[in-house]
Design a protein around this motif. Structure first.
Motif, short mmCIF file in Angstrom:
data_model
loop_
_atom_site.label_atom_id
_atom_site.label_comp_id
_atom_site.label_asym_id
_atom_site.label_seq_id
_atom_site.Cartn_x
_atom_site.Cartn_y
_atom_site.Cartn_z
N LEU A 44 0.89 -1.41 -0.09
CA LEU A 44 0.02 0.21 0.01
C LEU A 44 0.92 1.17 0.02
O LEU A 44 0.69 2.06 -0.77
N GLU A 45 1.79 1.24 0.72
CA GLU A 45 2.64 2.13 0.88
C GLU A 45 3.43 2.56 -0.58
O GLU A 45 3.65 3.64 -0.95
N GLU A 46 3.88 1.25 -0.87
CA GLU A 46 4.58 1.44 -2.40
C GLU A 46 3.39 1.93 -3.40
O GLU A 46 3.79 2.83 -4.19
N LEU A 47 2.40 1.51 -3.38
CA LEU A 47 1.44 2.10 -4.38
C LEU A 47 1.10 3.55 -3.95
O LEU A 47 1.02 4.35 -4.85
N LEU A 48 1.02 4.11 -2.95
CA LEU A 48 0.74 5.32 -2.46
C LEU A 48 2.09 6.16 -3.03
O LEU A 48 1.85 7.14 -3.31
N ALA A 49 3.22 5.60 -2.73
CA ALA A 49 4.42 6.50 -3.16
C ALA A 49 4.51 6.16 -4.60
O ALA A 49 4.67 7.59 -5.21
N GLN A 50 3.97 5.21 -5.13
CA GLN A 50 4.08 5.33 -6.78
C GLN A 50 3.03 6.25 -7.25
O GLN A 50 3.20 7.04 -8.29
N ARG A 51 1.95 6.43 -6.71
CA ARG A 51 0.77 7.22 -7.00
C ARG A 51 1.03 8.65 -6.77
O ARG A 51 0.78 9.63 -7.33
N ARG A 52 1.83 8.94 -5.54
CA ARG A 52 2.42 10.43 -5.26
C ARG A 52 3.23 10.79 -6.39
O ARG A 52 3.04 11.77 -6.76
N THR A 53 4.20 9.82 -6.66
CA THR A 53 4.97 10.17 -7.92
C THR A 53 4.29 10.41 -9.00
O THR A 53 4.59 11.43 -9.73
N GLU A 54 3.30 9.62 -9.40
CA GLU A 54 2.54 9.77 -10.53
C GLU A 54 2.00 11.35 -10.53
O GLU A 54 2.10 12.05 -11.31
N LEU A 55 1.20 11.64 -9.32
CA LEU A 55 0.58 12.79 -9.34
C LEU A 55 1.62 14.04 -9.38
O LEU A 55 1.36 14.94 -9.78
N GLU A 56 2.64 13.82 -8.66
CA GLU A 56 3.72 14.80 -8.72
C GLU A 56 4.25 15.27 -10.02
O GLU A 56 4.42 16.22 -10.54
N GLU A 57 4.40 13.88 -10.96
CA GLU A 57 4.89 14.14 -12.05
C GLU A 57 3.52 14.94 -12.95
O GLU A 57 3.93 15.69 -13.82
N HIS A 58 2.55 14.24 -12.83
CA HIS A 58 1.34 14.82 -13.39
C HIS A 58 1.12 16.40 -13.24
O HIS A 58 0.92 17.25 -13.94
N ALA A 59 1.43 16.70 -11.75
CA ALA A 59 1.28 18.25 -11.46
C ALA A 59 2.35 18.86 -11.95
O ALA A 59 2.25 20.19 -12.38
N GLU B 50 3.87 22.77 -15.96
CA GLU B 50 4.58 23.27 -17.16
C GLU B 50 3.74 23.56 -18.28
O GLU B 50 3.83 24.70 -18.97
N SER B 51 2.42 22.85 -18.35
CA SER B 51 1.56 23.29 -19.21
C SER B 51 0.78 24.79 -18.79
O SER B 51 0.51 25.56 -19.87
N ILE B 52 0.73 24.76 -17.60
CA ILE B 52 0.25 26.19 -17.20
C ILE B 52 1.19 27.24 -17.70
O ILE B 52 0.81 28.41 -18.22
N GLU B 53 2.58 26.89 -17.12
CA GLU B 53 3.58 27.95 -17.75
C GLU B 53 3.35 28.21 -19.01
O GLU B 53 3.70 29.34 -19.62
N GLU B 54 3.49 26.96 -19.83
CA GLU B 54 3.55 27.25 -21.08
C GLU B 54 1.99 28.04 -21.60
O GLU B 54 2.21 29.05 -22.60
N LEU B 55 1.15 27.75 -21.20
CA LEU B 55 -0.03 28.47 -21.48
C LEU B 55 -0.06 29.90 -21.02
O LEU B 55 -0.50 30.88 -21.76
#
Length: 234
Positions: free
Chosen positions: A35-50, A55-60
């Motif tokens: 679960l922690e691994e999943l949460l960490a992976q999900r957090r990483t994905e969310l951070e990457e997505h954020a 970047e998209s916002i800055e580009e916009l």
């Protein structure tokens, strides 16, 4: 007939299954770890997505800034173009006004030129008429001068050729000799005798024998000269 089981055997089986589960679970990470691994992976994905979102916002934002700059440039160009267009339109209006004034002035000049041409034509006609009259007058003056010269010459010749005449020879169905008071005559002198016009053809001696008087031989001719008539004999 139901098979009879031993309670001890049942407990032994349960123990074997529990040990197997424990062995299976003990072979990998626990649920919390996963679960922690999943949460960490999900957090990483969310951070990457954020991060991608940032970047998209800055580009916009950059694109929006560029769009604002472009819009401002377009608006500035439009304002400049509008100002330049208005200025060119004003210049064109002024040029058209000046052209209209020049056309009006040219039309007035053409009308004035046509009027002056007409006046000049009339003046030329008057001048030609005056010149013709002057030439005619000069011709008449020259003719008068010639006549005066001729008359003067004739008068001079007449004065030189005057002869005292006391007898006039009148032609007609029967010639007549008319005695007149002594008068000076010359060839070409015209006068009336009894309301008939005669002109002196020549002056010679009397046709009467022994008559020494001068005789004017007349012929019917031009305008009278006014010599008074007298009684004559044939």
């Amino acid at each position: 007939m139901a098979e009879m089981t031993d309670p001890g055997q049942h407990e032994s089986d349960e123990a074997r299954r529990g040990g197997l589960v424990r062995r299976v679970l003990s072979q990998g990470p626990s649920a919390e770890q996963r679960l922690e691994e999943l949460l960490a992976q999900r957090r990483t994905e969310l951070e990457e997505h954020a991060a991608r979102l940032r970047e998209s916002i800055e580009e916009l934002e950059r694109r929006e800034e560029l769009l604002r700059d472009s819009r401002a440039s377009v608006e500035r160009m439009l304002r400049l173009g509008t100002s330049d267009l208005e200025a060119r339109e004003a210049e064109l209006t002024d040029f058209l006004a000046g052209l209209t004034e020049r056309e009006a002035a040219l039309t007035a000049a053409e009308d004035d030129l046509a009027r002056r041409r007409q006046e000049l034509g009339a003046v030329e006609l008057k001048r030609a008429a005056v010149e013709r009259r002057e030439r005619a007058l000069e011709a008449r003056e020259s003719d008068v001068e010639e006549r005066e010269a001729t008359l003067e010459e004739r008068e001079a010749a007449t004065t030189a050729d005057l002869q005292s005449v006391e007898l006039v020879f009148l032609p007609g169905e029967r010639y007549r000799l008319v005695d007149v008071e002594a008068v000076e005559l010359t060839r070409g002198y015209a006068f009336d005798v009894e309301e008939v016009g005669y002109v002196v053809a020549r002056i010679g001696r009397s046709p009467l024998p022994g008559d020494e008087r001068s005789c004017a031989y007349l012929v019917r001719g031009r305008e009278p000269g006014g010599l008074p008539s007298g009684d004559g004999s044939s």
